[in-house]
Design an enzyme around this catalytic site. Structure first.
Site, PDB file in Angstrom:
ATOM      1  N   GLU A   1      11.812   6.173  -0.860  1.00  0.00           N
ATOM      2  CA  GLU A   1      12.231   6.885   0.355  1.00  0.00           C
ATOM      3  C   GLU A   1      13.601   6.463   0.862  1.00  0.00           C
ATOM      4  O   GLU A   1      14.411   7.302   1.241  1.00  0.00           O
ATOM      5  CB  GLU A   1      11.199   6.709   1.467  1.00  0.00           C
ATOM      6  CG  GLU A   1       9.887   7.464   1.237  1.00  0.00           C
ATOM      7  CD  GLU A   1       8.905   6.722   0.370  1.00  0.00           C
ATOM      8  OE1 GLU A   1       9.192   5.565  -0.011  1.00  0.00           O
ATOM      9  OE2 GLU A   1       7.835   7.280   0.059  1.00  0.00           O
TER      10      GLU A   1
ATOM     11  N   HIS B   1      -1.209   5.348   8.167  1.00  0.00           N
ATOM     12  CA  HIS B   1      -0.917   6.754   7.858  1.00  0.00           C
ATOM     13  C   HIS B   1      -1.101   7.668   9.066  1.00  0.00           C
ATOM     14  O   HIS B   1      -1.220   8.875   8.901  1.00  0.00           O
ATOM     15  CB  HIS B   1      -1.833   7.260   6.741  1.00  0.00           C
ATOM     16  CG  HIS B   1      -1.448   6.804   5.365  1.00  0.00           C
ATOM     17  ND1 HIS B   1      -1.485   5.500   4.973  1.00  0.00           N
ATOM     18  CD2 HIS B   1      -1.022   7.503   4.284  1.00  0.00           C
ATOM     19  CE1 HIS B   1      -1.112   5.393   3.701  1.00  0.00           C
ATOM     20  NE2 HIS B   1      -0.822   6.595   3.259  1.00  0.00           N
TER      21      HIS B   1
HETATM   22  C1  LIG Z   1       6.096   4.516   1.016  1.00  0.00           C
HETATM   23  C2  LIG Z   1       5.079   5.475   0.540  1.00  0.00           C
HETATM   24  N1  LIG Z   1       5.480   6.623  -0.049  1.00  0.00           N
HETATM   25  C3  LIG Z   1       4.573   7.515  -0.488  1.00  0.00           C
HETATM   26  C4  LIG Z   1       3.243   7.270  -0.355  1.00  0.00           C
HETATM   27  C5  LIG Z   1       2.229   8.296  -0.844  1.00  0.00           C
HETATM   28  N2  LIG Z   1       1.624   7.783  -2.079  1.00  0.00           N
HETATM   29  C6  LIG Z   1       0.488   7.085  -2.039  1.00  0.00           C
HETATM   30  S1  LIG Z   1       0.045   6.538  -3.527  1.00  0.00           S
HETATM   31  C7  LIG Z   1       1.362   7.248  -4.281  1.00  0.00           C
HETATM   32  C8  LIG Z   1       1.542   7.110  -5.753  1.00  0.00           C
HETATM   33  C9  LIG Z   1       1.717   5.695  -6.184  1.00  0.00           C
HETATM   34  O1  LIG Z   1       1.589   5.567  -7.567  1.00  0.00           O
HETATM   35  P1  LIG Z   1       1.527   4.190  -8.324  1.00  0.00           P
HETATM   36  O2  LIG Z   1       2.412   3.196  -7.661  1.00  0.00           O
HETATM   37  O3  LIG Z   1       1.769   4.451  -9.746  1.00  0.00           O
HETATM   38  O4  LIG Z   1       0.046   3.661  -8.096  1.00  0.00           O
HETATM   39  P2  LIG Z   1      -1.338   4.331  -8.564  1.00  0.00           P
HETATM   40  O5  LIG Z   1      -1.727   5.280  -7.489  1.00  0.00           O
HETATM   41  O6  LIG Z   1      -1.121   4.965  -9.875  1.00  0.00           O
HETATM   42  O7  LIG Z   1      -2.321   3.207  -8.603  1.00  0.00           O
HETATM   43  C10 LIG Z   1       2.140   7.922  -3.342  1.00  0.00           C
HETATM   44  C11 LIG Z   1       3.337   8.679  -3.641  1.00  0.00           C
HETATM   45  C12 LIG Z   1       2.864   6.076   0.296  1.00  0.00           C
HETATM   46  N3  LIG Z   1       1.587   5.770   0.518  1.00  0.00           N
HETATM   47  N4  LIG Z   1       3.797   5.188   0.708  1.00  0.00           N
END
Ligand SMILES: Cc1ncc(C[n+]2csc(CCOP(=O)(O)OP(=O)(O)O)c2C)c(N)n1
Ligand SMILES: [Mg+2]
Lengths: 462, 347
Positions: free
Chosen positions: A196, A265
Site C-alpha cells: 500500500e 478491519h
Molecule cells: C495491509 C493489508 N493489505 C491488504 C490486506 C487484505 N489481505 C488480507 S490477506 C491478503 C493476501 C495475503 O497473502 P499472503 O501474504 O500470501 O498470505 P496467505 O493468505 O496466502 O496466507 C490480502 C491482500 C490486509 N489484510 N492488509
C-alpha cells in the site's frame, strides 16, 4: 438421523443468496468435500461442499431459487446405512417451518451475527435539486453505481486509470471494478502487489506527472500503511510547490465496520482525513450520490478521499438515467425535510437516521435529515439553514466519538448559530472502544436507532 | 576492511568465524514416535479447520475466516525444533499455529465463535488471537505488520541475552510489503535471532506469485541484507523439521536472522468468501493427491508397519472427538459479558 444441509453463509455480510445449481441429484452418493451445489451472492458464485458423507435423500430448495436465506434447509442427506425415503420424509415434516422461518434455524449465533445494519426502510426521499425534475430513474446497487462512474470517466479521459490489489483479474475484492479489465485492458486497470505505501506513492507520483489515478484500497484500514503518502505527499504538494503542481488523484475503498471483522478491519476514516487541509473527503450513502460524486472526484484536480461502505455496496437505490451525471463536491443533500429537529449524518450513519426518523414520525416528531455526502469541505450553509428552522441538532456517525465529524459540526454550529439552538447539540457515534469481534459486543459498539431516537427526544424535550 | 581486521584481531576473529551460507538440509529421519506425533498434530489441525469451515457456513463464526488446510506440515515441523520460550507470530491464517503451540482446541474454537471462553475472551476473533503463556504473539490482520513485530520479539531476546528465537511467519504476498525489508535490514544489522518463515502457498488472495513478485525465489529475498535463505519442501514435515533444526541452531549461535521459504499450498479459498476461480481444479487436486502432508506420513507409517490402518483410524477418532468437543463448547459457551466492551482498552 438424517443430516440437514442448510444454506451456508459464505461471506461476512451475506444474508441470502440464489441457489443457482445442484451438482448432485437425489439418490446420489456424496462424500465430504464433494461440490454439491452452486450459490450466487451479489459478489460471487460459490461452490457448496458437502461436510458429511451419505446419500442425497431430498432436495428441498430447487435450483434457480432466488433469495434463499442463510441457514434455510436446502437438502437432506441420509447417513450411510440409513433408509433414504424415511430420511427424506422425516426431515420433510419440519422442513416447511424451517424454510419459511430461517431465523429459527438451529444457529442462535446467526441472528445476532447478521450484518449490523439491514437496508433502511424506503421513505420518500426529497428531490435532489442537482437532478433535473422528471429525470428517469433506474434502480441499481451502490456497487454498480461506483463501477459505472469509473467506467464512464475512463471512457471520457484516457489519463484516468485504476490501480490496487485484486482490481483487475479478480474483478475487485468487493467486485467494484467488475468488467473494467475487460473493457480497458491491463494498462489502465492495474493489479498491484500488497504494498500500500508503495503504490499510493506511485499513484501520487503519476498524478504529479499529470495522470489521474484512481487508487483502490481493498479497505481503508490498509490505507494506514499508506497514510504518509496521502497526507504528506498528496495533500501538501500543491501548497509546498507554490501552486505549481498538485495531485489529481482519488483514493477510494470501503471504510468503517463491515460485519464481525473486528478491531483491525473496522474503522471509519471520515474524521481522520477530514483533519487534513489539502484533501477533499467524500462519503456517499446512496447509489446516486456514489455515482455523481465519484465522477466529480475523478475530475477534481485535487486529491479526494472517497469513503465507501461494504454493507452499503449491495443496497439498491434510484439513480438518474443521464448521459453525464455529476454532482458537486461540498454540497449536502436534504434527504427528508422536517421542522422539529435536524438530524445530520453521512454514509452508513444515514441508515440509523432514516430508521429513527420513521419512529419519530410515529411519535409526532417531524425530523429533517441532512446527508452531508462531503465531509471536507463541509456544507455548513445547509446545516445552519436547517438549524435556524428546527433549532435542534443531532449528528449521527459510526466512527469513534472523540474529535469526530459530529464534534466539528457541533462546534461550528454553536459558534455560528448559537442563538438559534434551543438545546445542546447531541452527537451519536460508535463507542470509544476498538471494534470487538463477539456478536453481542459488536452490536453494542455500534450506534443504534434507539440512541438516535433518545437523542432527538432529549433535544426536543420530549 | 582487511587492514582494519589486522589492527583489531579480536574483531577479525569473530569475522572469520562467520559460518558458510546454509544450504537446504536433507529431510530428517523420524522415529516412530515422531511420525505418529506429526500425524496426530497435522490431523488435529485439518479436522479443526474442516469443522471451522462448517461452523462458518452455519453462521456460528462470522467475519473473515482463513483456513490452513494443506499447509499443516509447516507449523507442525517447525514446532518440533523449538524450545521453551521461543516466540511465534503470524498473520490471520493462525488457527493451526495456535494448535501446534499446544493451545486448547476449545480456546481457539470459542474465539472463532466469539465466546467468553475464547483465547481473547471473544474480543479478537479468528484473525486476532494471542497467548502470552505460550509465547504466541498473534494473530494479525494487517498483511506484513507481524514481520516488524516478530523482529522486535527477537530484539527483546538479544537485549535480554536469552537463547530464544522469534519464529516470524508471513505469506508470499506479505513478502512484498516495505516494512519486511526495513525489518530485514535491522535484523541483519543487529544480528537478531529471528527465523523469517515465508509460507509460499503460491497465492496471495487471487494473485499468483508470478503476478505480484519480480523475484519469486523468496529464499533469496534477504540477499541485499546478507540474510541467508533456503527453500524447503513445506509439504514434507521431515524436511521442515530439518530446516527448523538448522535455522534454530543458526540463530541461537548468534549468526542473526535466516529465511526459510516454505513451498506449500492452501487447498481452500483465501477466506470463506473466495470462489478461487484463479486456479484450476486440477492444480488443487494434484497437490492433494500427490503432496498431501498428512497422507505422506500415513503412507510412511503403514509402509514401515509402525501403524495399521486401524491404529490410524483410532487416531482420527480421537482427533475428531477433540474437535467435536471444542465445537460443542464453542457453540454453547456464553458470549462475553456486556461489560467486556469497556475492558482492556488501557491498563
Ligand atoms: C495491509 C493489508 N493489505 C491488504 C490486506 C487484505 N489481505 C488480507 S490477506 C491478503 C493476501 C495475503 O497473502 P499472503 O501474504 O500470501 O498470505 P496467505 O493468505 O496466502 O496466507 C490480502 C491482500 C490486509 N489484510 N492488509
Ligand atoms: Mg500466500
Amino acid at each position: 438421523m438424517p443430516i440437514e444441509i442448510l444454506m451456508p453463509a459464505l461471506s461476512p455480510t451475506m444474508e441470502e443468496g440464489n441457489l443457482s445449481k445442484w451438482l448432485k441429484n437425489e439418490g446420489d452418493k456424496v462424500v465430504a468435500g464433494d461440490v454439491i451445489a452452486e450459490i450466487e451472492t451479489d459478489k460471487a458464485t460459490m461452490e457448496v461442499e458437502a461436510v458429511d458423507e451419505g446419500t442425497l435423500a431430498r432436495i428441498v430448495v430447487p435450483a434457480g431459487t432466488e433469495g434463499v436465506k442463510v441457514n434455510a434447509l436446502i437438502a437432506v442427506l441420509a447417513a450411510d446405512g440409513e433408509d433414504m425415503t424415511r430420511a427424506a420424509e422425516g426431515a420433510g415434516e419440519e422442513a416447511p417451518a424451517k424454510a419459511a422461518a430461517p431465523a429459527a434455524a438451529p444457529a442462535p449465533a446467526k441472528s445476532e451475527a447478521a450484518a449490523p445494519v439491514a437496508a433502511a426502510p424506503r421513505t420518500e426521499v426529497a428531490a435532489d435539486p442537482d437532478i433535473p425534475a422528471g429525470t428517469e430513474m433506474v434502480s441499481m446497487t451502490v456497487r454498480e453505481a461506483l463501477r459505472d462512474a469509473m467506467a464512464e470517466e475512463m471512457r471520457r479521459d484516457a489519463d484516468v486509470f485504476v490501480m490496487g490489489e485484486e482490481v483487475a483479474e479478480y474483478q475487485g475484492a468487493y467486485k467494484i471494478t467488475q468488467g473494467l479489465l475487460q473493457e480497458f485492458g491491463p494498462r489502465r486497470v492495474v493489479d498491484t502487489p500488497i504494498t500500500e505505501h508503495g503504490f499510493a506513492g506511485v499513484g501520487v507520483g503519476a498524478a504529479m506527472a499529470g495522470l489521474k489515478p484512481i487508487v483502490e484500497f481493498m479497505t481503508f484500514n490498509f490505507a494506514m500503511q499508506a497514510i504518509d503518502q496521502i497526507v504528506n505527499s498528496a495533500a501538501k504538494t500543491l501548497y509546498m510547490s507554490g501552486g505549481q503542481m498538485g495531485a489529481p488523484i482519488v483514493f477510494r475503498g470501503p471504510s468503517g465496520a463491515a460485519a464481525r471483522v473486528a478491531a483491525q478491519h473496522s474503522q471509519c476514516y471520515a474524521a481522520w482525513y477530514s483533519h487534513i487541509p489539502g484533501l477533499k473527503v467524500v462519503m456517499p450513502y446512496s447509489a446516486a450520490d456514489a455515482k455523481g460524486l465519484l465522477k466529480a472526484a475523478i475530475r477534481d484536480p485535487n486529491p479526494v478521499i472517497f469513503l465507501e461502505n461494504e454493507i452499503l455496496y449491495g443496497h439498491h437505490f434510484d439513480v438518474p438515467k443521464m448521459d453525464d451525471f455529476v454532482l458537486p463536491i461540498g454540497k449536502a443533500r436534504i434527504h427528508k425535510p422536517g421542522k422539529d429537529v435536524t438530524i445530520v449524518s453521512f454514509g452508513i450513519g444515514m441508515t440509523y437516521a432514516i430508521k429513527a426518523e420513521a419512529e419519530l414520525a410515529a411519535m409526532g416528531i417531524d425530523a429533517e435529515i441532512i446527508d452531508l455526502r462531503t465531509i471536507r469541505p463541509l456544507d455548513f450553509d445547509t446545516i445552519i439553514a436547517s438549524v435556524k428552522k428546527t433549532n435542534r441538532l443531532v449528528v449521527v456517525e459510526e466512527g469513534f466519538p472523540q474529535s469526530s465529524v459530529g464534534d466539528f459540526v457541533a462546534n461550528q454550529v454553536s459558534q455560528r448559530a448559537f442563538d438559534h439552538l434551543d438545546a445542546p447539540v447531541i452527537t451519536i457515534a460508535g463507542k470509544d472502544v476498538p471494534m470487538p469481534y463477539a456478536a453481542n459486543l459488536e452490536k453494542l459498539a455500534l450506534p443504534n436507532v434507539a440512541e438516535v431516537v433518545e437523542a432527538v427526544k432529549a433535544v426536543t424535550y420530549r | 576492511m582487511a587492514t582494519a581486521a589486522k589492527k583489531a584481531p579480536a574483531k577479525a576473529k569473530s569475522d572469520s568465524k562467520s559460518p558458510s551460507a546454509p544450504v537446504t538440509p536433507k529431510p530428517v529421519e523420524f522415529t516412530k514416535d515422531q511420525d505418529l506425533n506429526a500425524y496426530r498434530e497435522m490431523l488435529l489441525i485439518r479436522r479443526f479447520e474442516e469443522k471451522a469451515g462448517q461452523l462458518y457456513g452455519m453462521g456460528f463464526i462470522g467475519g473473515f475466516c482463513h483456513l490452513y488446510i494443506g499447509q499443516e506440515a509447516v507449523v507442525t515441523g517447525l514446532q518440533m525444533s523449538l524450545i521453551e520460550g521461543d516466540q511465534m507470530i503470524t498473520a490471520y491464517r493462525d488457527h493451526g499455529h495456535m494448535l501446534a503451540m499446544g493451545l486448547s482446541a476449545r480456546g481457539v474454537m470459542a474465539e472463532l465463535t466469539g465466546r467468553r471462553g475464547g483465547l481473547s475472551k471473544g474480543k479478537g476473533g479468528s484473525m486476532h488471537m494471542f497467548s502470552k503463556e505460550k509465547h504466541f504473539y498473534g494473530g494479525h490482520g494487517i498483511v506484513g505488520a507481524q514481520v516488524s513485530l516478530g523482529t522486535g520479539l527477537a530484539f527483546a531476546n538479544r537485549y535480554r541475552e536469552n537463547p530464544n528465537v522469534s519464529v516470524t511467519y508471513f505469506g508470499d504476498g506479505a513478502a512484498n510489503q516495505g516494512q519486511v525489508y526495513e525489518s530485514f535490514n535491522m535484523a541483519a544489522l543487529w544480528k537478531l535471532p529471528v527465523i523469517y518463515v515465508i509460507e509460499n502457498n503460491r497465492y496471495a488472495m487471487g494473485t499468483a506469485v508470478t503476478r505480484a513478485s519480480a523475484e519469486t525465489d523468496f529464499s533469496q529475498r534477504g540477499v541485499s541484507f546478507k540474510i541467508p535463505g533456503i527453500k524447503v519442501d513445506g509439504m514434507d514435515v521431515r524436511a521442515v523439521k530439518a530446516a527448523g533444526d538448522l535455522a534454530t541452531e543458526w540463530c541461537r549461535s548468534g549468526n542473526g536472522p535466516i529465511i526459510l521459504e516454505m513451498e506449500t499450498y492452501r487447498y481452500r479459498g483465501h477466506s470463506m468468501s473466495d470462489p478461487a476461480k484463479y486456479r484450476s481444479k486440477d492444480e488443487v487436486q494434484k497437490m492433494r493427491s500427490e503432496h498431501d502432508p498428512i497422507e505422506q506420513v500415513k503412507a510412511r507409517l503403514i509402509a514401515k508397519k509402525w501403524a495399521s490402518e486401524d491404529d490410524l483410524k483410532a487416531v482420527d477418532k480421537d482427533v475428531r472427538d477433540i474437535v467435536a468437543d471444542a465445537a460443542d463448547f464453542a457453540q454453547t459457551d456464553p458470549e462475553p459479558d456486556a461489560s467486556e466492551l469497556w475492558t482492556d482498552i488501557l491498563i
